[in-house]
Design an enzyme around this catalytic site. Structure first.
Site, PDB file in Angstrom:
ATOM      1  N   GLY A   1     -19.477  51.901 -25.496  1.00 34.92           N
ATOM      2  CA  GLY A   1     -18.112  51.948 -25.007  1.00 34.92           C
ATOM      3  C   GLY A   1     -17.135  51.781 -26.157  1.00 34.92           C
ATOM      4  O   GLY A   1     -17.413  52.171 -27.288  1.00 34.92           O
ATOM      5  N   CYS A   2     -15.983  51.202 -25.885  1.00 30.54           N
ATOM      6  CA  CYS A   2     -14.997  50.939 -26.933  1.00 30.54           C
ATOM      7  C   CYS A   2     -15.635  50.099 -28.029  1.00 30.54           C
ATOM      8  O   CYS A   2     -16.264  49.075 -27.759  1.00 30.54           O
ATOM      9  CB  CYS A   2     -13.790  50.213 -26.338  1.00 30.54           C
TER      10      CYS A   2
END
Length: 220
Positions: A32-33
């Site tokens: 993800g981020c």
């Protein structure tokens, strides 16, 4: 934490005493981020350096605003005499849902490998996860073709976002912040990762102004 033979570094050696890149191994993950995993891995004992960037795609010279088909990833340099690739994989699998397919290339979950040993270990743990959940694992294992370093403002984001601390470390390290072991560890601590007793032990060893250490403790 695995028990490994060999000369063991202190949990947080000063940067000039940290193992050079020639003495470390490197792992690359998409989770993800990249701000979150950068902090999570940075708090781990045995992790020497972390950096965030872009990989897994074909777009030449990607940037945050022109990412193309690349994924946000974190690269983790670690001392194999202190921690292992298996330790890192355990953290990787425990911090996302392997049954969920990624919706966009930018934030997908992926293990990127550049050695045969890492591919074998990653595939083995992928099979173990599939057996444990009793279903298909959507998280892939892929070859790492290239890693593109992200912009400076993305590096050690939790640390940079902490008042007093971020300013002190940026002033002290400048562009070298990305390769600082101290910065990697404090970035993790600022995000709340790490055992409380170990965090305090590490903080007590650092040659930083009291106001900086107090702010890290307050953030935790």
């Amino acid at each position: 934490m695995s028990d490994h033979a060999g000369t063991r570094q202190t949990d947080l050696a000063p940067d000039d005493a940290a193992p050079p890149s020639s003495a470390t191994d490197t792992a690359t993950f998409g989770l993800g981020c990249f701000w979150g995993p950068d902090a999570r891995f940075g708090a781990m004992e045995g992790v020497v350096r972390t950096r965030v960037g872009y990989a897994g795609g074909t777009t030449p010279e990607p940037t945050y605003h022109e990412l193309g088909d690349h994924t946000e990833v974190v690269q983790v340099e670690y001392d194999p005499s202190v921690t292992s690739y298996a330790d890192l994989l355990e953290v990787f699998w425990s911090t996302h849902d392997p049954r969920a397919a990624s919706r966009t290339p930018q934030y997908r979950n992926v293990i990127l490998v550049d050695t045969v040993a890492h591919r074998q270990a990653a595939e083995r743990t992928r099979q173990e996860v599939a057996s444990r959940i009793g279903g298909a694992v959507e998280t892939p294992v892929e070859d790492l073709d290239a890693f593109h370093l992200a912009e400076p403002y993305h590096q050690k984001y939790e640390l940079r976002s902490t008042p007093v601390v971020g300013d002190e470390l940026v002033d002290r390290y400048g562009d070298d912040l990305v390769d600082s072991t101290v910065a990697a560890r404090l970035n993790g601590f600022a995000a709340g990762h790490g055992d409380p007793e170990r965090r305090e032990s590490v903080l007590a060893e650092l040659d930083l102004p009291p106001a900086v250490l107090d702010e890290v403790r307050r953030r935790i």
